[in-house]
Design an enzyme around this catalytic site. Sequence first.
Site, mmCIF file in Angstrom:
data_model
loop_
_atom_site.group_PDB
_atom_site.id
_atom_site.type_symbol
_atom_site.label_atom_id
_atom_site.label_comp_id
_atom_site.label_asym_id
_atom_site.label_seq_id
_atom_site.Cartn_x
_atom_site.Cartn_y
_atom_site.Cartn_z
ATOM 1 N NE ARG A 32 -4.020 -1.443 2.513
ATOM 2 C CZ ARG A 32 -5.233 -1.246 1.578
ATOM 3 N NH1 ARG A 32 -5.241 -0.579 0.728
ATOM 4 N NH2 ARG A 32 -6.393 -1.946 1.989
ATOM 5 C CB SER A 136 7.565 -19.381 8.935
ATOM 6 O OG SER A 136 5.648 -19.604 9.487
ATOM 7 C CE LYS A 189 0.998 -18.448 15.637
ATOM 8 N NZ LYS A 189 2.259 -17.279 15.040
ATOM 9 N NE ARG A 253 4.869 -9.512 13.486
ATOM 10 C CZ ARG A 253 4.373 -9.045 12.639
ATOM 11 N NH1 ARG A 253 3.065 -8.478 11.927
ATOM 12 N NH2 ARG A 253 5.271 -9.400 11.251
ATOM 13 C CB VAL A 277 -0.774 -6.131 12.287
ATOM 14 C CG1 VAL A 277 -1.940 -6.430 12.838
ATOM 15 C CG2 VAL A 277 -1.118 -5.258 11.674
#
Length: 332
Positions: A32, A136, A189, A253, A277
Amino acid sequence: MKKITVIGAGSFGTALAILLTDKGYDVSIWGRSEEQLALMREKRENPHYLPGVKLSEKLNIEGNLKSALINAEIIVFSVPAQNFRSVLESSREYIKSSSTIVNVAKGIEKKSLLRLSQVAEDVIPDIKYVTLSGPSHAEEVARNLPTTVTVASLDNQLSKEIQEVFNTERFRVYTNDDIIGVELGGALKNIIALGAGISDGMGFGDNAKAAIMTRGITEMCRLGLAMGANMNTFSGLTGIGDLIVTCTSMHSRNRRCGILMGEGISTDKAVEKVGMVVEGISTAEAAYELAKLYNIEMPLTECICQMIKGEIDALEAVSLLMGRKTKNEMHI
């Protein structure tokens, strides 16, 4: 070679674009932010998300959605779960009916409580859809470090085709015919990783984290069974495998956000500090609503959801969880 377009120029989208370009496919990546894309073109690097990882000159960096999607045979969606519907709707008119969608987002749509494959079917009926999930971290995939993942679809042949597209000597891809379990494992998770981070932020030890992870798997199984998943899926890569990596790594994160929350920082401030996010925030609220809908107990999820909303603090959450009525561990 197939034309593949990656929608979303964040860390994982970029990592997969690198992997697919290195395999020799004609790959485009769309994002974006024109400012971010301009930097990627100039530096041949994604400095915000994957600093130090070089992008091949063969990778096309696109700012125009129509141009990016024209004639794409495989379209990889790597956008936040809560944005998946809107981005797919914007892309719909440029997607060929023969194209395959590979979604790597992990979450549950908060408003509808739908899994993302259900969202895709809602937007484009009869869509050719595959989910890719598993432990991953983009930071490792982008550097070609050994990784194993799973793909799942309602169409087993489609899963096998995507398995071959993505599989490399350092990125091993398995198939699984339980798309419900694969999607739920990848989504849930993240909630447990928030909990593990909160525990770390409060200064608790390995015992507490092991308990959170183990009881977290129990909650995954409860909701999964209620929604029609195969319980064995939660013992695999997209269940306990993804849970381990997300609860223990600083690449996560969700864990980083949890650490800040455990230190007493508000949810909004914690997410702001992480700077990306945090899927577990929205997923916790959606999962709690699903638990009520299916009349099952998910105490960890409930406490984390209450913390997110500011209804309780971390110490109150610990008291609620540790003070629950005693029971048999094997009760699902």
